[in-house]
Write a protein that holds these residues in place. Sequence first.
Motif, short mmCIF file in Angstrom:
data_model
loop_
_atom_site.label_atom_id
_atom_site.label_comp_id
_atom_site.label_asym_id
_atom_site.label_seq_id
_atom_site.Cartn_x
_atom_site.Cartn_y
_atom_site.Cartn_z
N ALA A 54 45.47 49.06 38.71
CA ALA A 54 46.77 49.85 38.43
C ALA A 54 46.34 50.05 36.61
CB ALA A 54 48.00 48.73 38.02
N SER A 55 45.46 49.63 35.87
CA SER A 55 44.99 50.04 34.66
C SER A 55 44.61 50.93 34.42
CB SER A 55 44.86 48.69 33.91
OG SER A 55 45.93 47.77 34.18
N GLU A 56 43.98 51.46 35.68
CA GLU A 56 43.04 52.41 35.58
C GLU A 56 41.36 52.22 35.82
OE1 GLU A 56 42.86 55.99 36.95
OE2 GLU A 56 44.76 54.84 37.82
N ASN A 57 41.31 51.00 35.37
CA ASN A 57 40.07 50.45 34.82
C ASN A 57 39.38 50.60 36.50
OD1 ASN A 57 40.33 50.02 32.37
ND2 ASN A 57 41.64 48.60 32.69
N LEU A 58 37.47 50.51 36.47
CA LEU A 58 37.08 50.07 37.24
C LEU A 58 36.54 48.97 37.61
CD1 LEU A 58 35.36 51.56 40.13
CD2 LEU A 58 33.08 52.01 38.23
N ALA A 59 36.99 48.39 38.98
CA ALA A 59 36.90 47.15 40.04
C ALA A 59 35.89 46.79 41.10
CB ALA A 59 37.44 46.27 39.56
N ILE A 60 35.76 45.95 41.73
CA ILE A 60 35.16 45.79 43.16
C ILE A 60 35.76 43.84 43.45
CG2 ILE A 60 33.38 44.57 44.61
CD1 ILE A 60 31.50 47.00 42.76
N SER A 61 36.28 44.44 44.65
CA SER A 61 36.25 43.06 45.17
C SER A 61 35.52 43.24 46.35
CB SER A 61 38.29 43.47 45.88
OG SER A 61 37.84 44.41 46.46
N ILE A 62 35.48 41.46 46.99
CA ILE A 62 35.13 41.60 47.64
C ILE A 62 35.92 39.94 48.60
CG2 ILE A 62 32.54 40.26 48.51
CD1 ILE A 62 31.27 41.33 46.15
N SER A 63 35.57 40.50 50.00
CA SER A 63 36.25 39.52 50.61
C SER A 63 35.60 39.26 51.84
CB SER A 63 37.98 40.62 51.17
OG SER A 63 38.09 41.37 50.08
N ASN A 64 36.04 37.91 52.79
CA ASN A 64 35.47 37.58 54.29
C ASN A 64 36.25 38.77 54.84
OD1 ASN A 64 37.83 37.10 53.92
ND2 ASN A 64 36.97 34.67 53.82
N PHE A 65 35.50 38.85 56.09
CA PHE A 65 36.93 39.32 56.91
C PHE A 65 38.06 39.22 58.04
CE2 PHE A 65 36.97 40.88 62.11
CZ PHE A 65 36.41 42.16 61.71
N SER A 66 38.94 38.53 57.28
CA SER A 66 39.91 37.87 57.36
C SER A 66 40.46 38.65 55.95
CB SER A 66 40.04 36.66 57.55
OG SER A 66 39.76 36.17 56.31
N THR A 67 40.01 38.84 55.52
CA THR A 67 41.02 39.63 54.48
C THR A 67 40.75 39.29 53.33
OG1 THR A 67 42.59 39.78 54.65
CG2 THR A 67 41.13 41.46 55.37
#
Length: 256
Positions: A54-67
């Motif tokens: 939302a702040s226009e910053n680059l990010a990565i999120s890593i989730s398992n199969f159940s999100t």
Amino acid sequence: MAITIGLIRLIPLLNTEYKMEVLETQTVVPEDFRYYYDLNSDGTSEMINIYYNASENLAISISNFSTATINQFNLPGRLTKLGKMLDLHDIDSNGIVDVFVCTEKNDSLYLTIIDDLYGHPTTTKEFFLDRINQYNDNGDYLFSPGGMSDLNQDGFPEYIMGINGGHSLQPRKVYAIDYRNDTVLKSPLSGAAIVSLDLFDLDNDGAEEILLNTVAPENIKTPIPYQDSISWLMVLDEDLQFYSPTIPLNGPPFWV
């Protein structure tokens, strides 16, 4: 424009064929990227999302199969415009695959390695690669992953990658990131346009050489070694110096 992703399940039949069944569809918004890979070798792929928050910053999120979110990481700057968005290797040999992302911020290129999937607070390793916008501000930089190779034969692999400035002209180099010693090697100044890399042990000495795949776009009009008005046969050694004399080849639209 939105991109819809379908999640499918492979159902084995009585023979060796498989039937695919759609389980769920999801929409990925523009400028977001999604990958699936089994990072922790548990037999199930994790979901890797690259996005601008939302702040226009680059990010990565890593989730398992159940999100359920495993972890989130902030990255410097913005993604390069061309080439792959990320690469995946277990560079620290701990059994968990690490995430490699090349970004540009202000006048610099960086490689960020996410090497601690579960750590809190989150940490990453950032490596400065090179200056950008040296000739203009076109910003068309191609990230070309090359893979991992123990170039200096110290028992720990380096990560090999290339950057090619298209109309941006520079840099056009290969980089070897020594993760263990926090250092970066660079290939010599060159105008040759690099589109991909291959690793081979040409002389059977146990260390791989780096073969550069080049094209001749004729973008550079000023004097520079190895002009891009022709393509070149180029091979780099373990120090990222030329393994043998470069060989000029044909002009555009030729590539090797």
